[in-house]
Design a protein around this motif. Structure first.
Motif, PDB file in Angstrom:
ATOM      1  N   VAL A 117       0.844  -1.194   0.000  1.00  0.00           N
ATOM      2  CA  VAL A 117       0.000   0.000   0.000  1.00  0.00           C
ATOM      3  C   VAL A 117       0.882   1.249   0.000  1.00  0.00           C
ATOM      4  CG1 VAL A 117      -1.945  -1.088   1.192  1.00  0.00           C
ATOM      5  CG2 VAL A 117      -0.204   0.091   2.531  1.00  0.00           C
ATOM      6  N   VAL A 118       0.330   2.318  -0.545  1.00  0.00           N
ATOM      7  CA  VAL A 118       0.984   3.617  -0.501  1.00  0.00           C
ATOM      8  C   VAL A 118       0.378   4.360   0.682  1.00  0.00           C
ATOM      9  CG1 VAL A 118       1.438   5.769  -1.728  1.00  0.00           C
ATOM     10  CG2 VAL A 118       1.296   3.614  -3.002  1.00  0.00           C
ATOM     11  N   THR A 119       1.224   4.982   1.483  1.00  0.00           N
ATOM     12  CA  THR A 119       0.774   5.717   2.662  1.00  0.00           C
ATOM     13  C   THR A 119       0.746   7.223   2.380  1.00  0.00           C
ATOM     14  OG1 THR A 119       2.981   6.035   3.588  1.00  0.00           O
ATOM     15  CG2 THR A 119       1.839   3.966   4.128  1.00  0.00           C
ATOM     16  N   ASP A 120       0.334   7.987   3.366  1.00  0.00           N
ATOM     17  CA  ASP A 120       0.239   9.444   3.224  1.00  0.00           C
ATOM     18  C   ASP A 120       1.586  10.123   3.019  1.00  0.00           C
ATOM     19  OD1 ASP A 120       1.050   8.939   5.874  1.00  0.00           O
ATOM     20  OD2 ASP A 120      -0.001  10.702   6.639  1.00  0.00           O
ATOM     21  N   ILE A 121       2.667   9.426   3.231  1.00  0.00           N
ATOM     22  CA  ILE A 121       3.989  10.013   2.999  1.00  0.00           C
ATOM     23  C   ILE A 121       4.114  10.467   1.544  1.00  0.00           C
ATOM     24  CG2 ILE A 121       6.476   9.518   2.957  1.00  0.00           C
ATOM     25  CD1 ILE A 121       5.934   7.575   5.320  1.00  0.00           C
ATOM     26  N   CYS A 122       3.400   9.796   0.646  1.00  0.00           N
ATOM     27  CA  CYS A 122       3.436  10.112  -0.787  1.00  0.00           C
ATOM     28  C   CYS A 122       2.753  11.438  -1.128  1.00  0.00           C
ATOM     29  CB  CYS A 122       2.767   8.969  -1.562  1.00  0.00           C
ATOM     30  SG  CYS A 122       2.817   9.122  -3.353  1.00  0.00           S
ATOM     31  N   ASN A 160      -2.334  14.396  -6.138  1.00  0.00           N
ATOM     32  CA  ASN A 160      -1.091  14.618  -5.398  1.00  0.00           C
ATOM     33  C   ASN A 160      -0.535  13.387  -4.676  1.00  0.00           C
ATOM     34  OD1 ASN A 160      -2.733  14.448  -3.125  1.00  0.00           O
ATOM     35  ND2 ASN A 160      -2.419  16.557  -2.480  1.00  0.00           N
ATOM     36  N   MET A 161      -0.958  12.186  -5.100  1.00  0.00           N
ATOM     37  CA  MET A 161      -0.358  10.960  -4.558  1.00  0.00           C
ATOM     38  C   MET A 161      -0.679   9.785  -5.471  1.00  0.00           C
ATOM     39  SD  MET A 161      -2.614   9.544  -1.263  1.00  0.00           S
ATOM     40  CE  MET A 161      -1.553   8.142  -0.986  1.00  0.00           C
ATOM     41  N   LEU A 162      -0.045   8.670  -5.208  1.00  0.00           N
ATOM     42  CA  LEU A 162      -0.307   7.421  -5.922  1.00  0.00           C
ATOM     43  C   LEU A 162      -0.950   6.430  -4.963  1.00  0.00           C
ATOM     44  CD1 LEU A 162       3.196   6.945  -7.604  1.00  0.00           C
ATOM     45  CD2 LEU A 162       1.166   7.989  -8.618  1.00  0.00           C
ATOM     46  N   VAL A 163      -1.631   5.438  -5.504  1.00  0.00           N
ATOM     47  CA  VAL A 163      -2.138   4.311  -4.708  1.00  0.00           C
ATOM     48  C   VAL A 163      -1.878   3.024  -5.480  1.00  0.00           C
ATOM     49  CG1 VAL A 163      -3.927   5.600  -3.451  1.00  0.00           C
ATOM     50  CG2 VAL A 163      -4.503   4.494  -5.630  1.00  0.00           C
ATOM     51  N   ILE A 164      -1.948   1.904  -4.770  1.00  0.00           N
ATOM     52  CA  ILE A 164      -1.785   0.578  -5.355  1.00  0.00           C
ATOM     53  C   ILE A 164      -3.120  -0.146  -5.261  1.00  0.00           C
ATOM     54  CG2 ILE A 164      -0.696  -1.684  -5.041  1.00  0.00           C
ATOM     55  CD1 ILE A 164       1.742  -0.204  -3.868  1.00  0.00           C
ATOM     56  N   SER A 165      -3.505  -0.809  -6.332  1.00  0.00           N
ATOM     57  CA  SER A 165      -4.719  -1.620  -6.283  1.00  0.00           C
ATOM     58  C   SER A 165      -4.401  -2.920  -5.540  1.00  0.00           C
ATOM     59  CB  SER A 165      -5.215  -1.959  -7.686  1.00  0.00           C
ATOM     60  OG  SER A 165      -6.228  -2.938  -7.606  1.00  0.00           O
ATOM     61  N   PRO A 166      -4.998  -3.125  -4.367  1.00  0.00           N
ATOM     62  CA  PRO A 166      -4.716  -4.350  -3.623  1.00  0.00           C
ATOM     63  C   PRO A 166      -5.246  -5.600  -4.325  1.00  0.00           C
ATOM     64  CG  PRO A 166      -6.377  -3.060  -2.498  1.00  0.00           C
ATOM     65  CD  PRO A 166      -5.894  -2.227  -3.651  1.00  0.00           C
ATOM     66  N   MET A 175       8.105  18.680   1.286  1.00  0.00           N
ATOM     67  CA  MET A 175       6.913  18.038   1.857  1.00  0.00           C
ATOM     68  C   MET A 175       7.153  16.631   2.389  1.00  0.00           C
ATOM     69  SD  MET A 175       4.352  20.120   1.834  1.00  0.00           S
ATOM     70  CE  MET A 175       3.013  18.999   2.164  1.00  0.00           C
ATOM     71  N   LYS A 176       8.279  16.015   2.072  1.00  0.00           N
ATOM     72  CA  LYS A 176       8.469  14.602   2.398  1.00  0.00           C
ATOM     73  C   LYS A 176       8.352  14.260   3.882  1.00  0.00           C
ATOM     74  CE  LYS A 176      13.492  14.582   2.512  1.00  0.00           C
ATOM     75  NZ  LYS A 176      14.702  14.049   1.941  1.00  0.00           N
ATOM     76  N   ASP A 177       8.698  15.154   4.764  1.00  0.00           N
ATOM     77  CA  ASP A 177       8.661  14.873   6.204  1.00  0.00           C
ATOM     78  C   ASP A 177       7.562  15.630   6.949  1.00  0.00           C
ATOM     79  OD1 ASP A 177      10.875  13.084   6.103  1.00  0.00           O
ATOM     80  OD2 ASP A 177      12.232  14.812   6.011  1.00  0.00           O
ATOM     81  N   VAL A 178       6.659  16.252   6.241  1.00  0.00           N
ATOM     82  CA  VAL A 178       5.595  17.027   6.867  1.00  0.00           C
ATOM     83  C   VAL A 178       4.587  16.076   7.533  1.00  0.00           C
ATOM     84  CG1 VAL A 178       3.640  18.559   6.376  1.00  0.00           C
ATOM     85  CG2 VAL A 178       5.850  18.962   5.285  1.00  0.00           C
ATOM     86  N   PRO A 179       4.223  16.333   8.791  1.00  0.00           N
ATOM     87  CA  PRO A 179       3.229  15.477   9.461  1.00  0.00           C
ATOM     88  C   PRO A 179       1.802  15.809   9.030  1.00  0.00           C
ATOM     89  CG  PRO A 179       3.978  17.202  10.953  1.00  0.00           C
ATOM     90  CD  PRO A 179       4.780  17.343   9.677  1.00  0.00           C
TER      91      PRO A 179
END
Length: 112
Positions: free
Chosen positions: A4-9, A31-37, A93-97
């Protein structure tokens, strides 16, 4: 099992992972990617390609909350199979909470 892709993306959208995927199971949002499970074959080649560690196996405790998001948006967003430059603000943005709560967009990306 799947990855899975998390919010870090979010607001980074590095696409190094999509080109190595043998089953083209990545989908692109604004503004992000996801993976089809349902399409992921659990080969794991995408995980080390992500420069910001935004991809996790679903066996990871952190991944559980992202599984349904990946499933939902992989059914709505267009497929992406080719590497593109990351978003302009990726490095900052890579380390933004709290990226999901503050920056997630449900809008689709361009896809291939």
């Amino acid at each position: 099992m799947t990855f899975v892709v998390t919010d870090i993306c979010i607001k980074c959208k590095y696409t190094d992972c999509v080109e190595v995927c043998p089953v083209d199971c990545f989908y692109e949002g604004e503004n992000m990617l996801v993976i089809s499970p349902d399409e992921c074959i659990d080969c794991g080649v995408c995980e080390p390609e992500c420069p910001i560690d935004a991809i996790l196996p679903d066996s990871d405790a952190e991944a559980e909350k992202w599984l349904e998001l990946n499933r939902e948006y992989s059914e709505k967003w267009p497929n992406i199979t080719e590497t593109r430059p990351p978003m302009a603000e990726a490095e900052e943005m890579k380390d933004v909470p709290n990226k999901f709560e503050e920056h997630f967009s449900a809008e689709p990306g361009e896809g291939d």
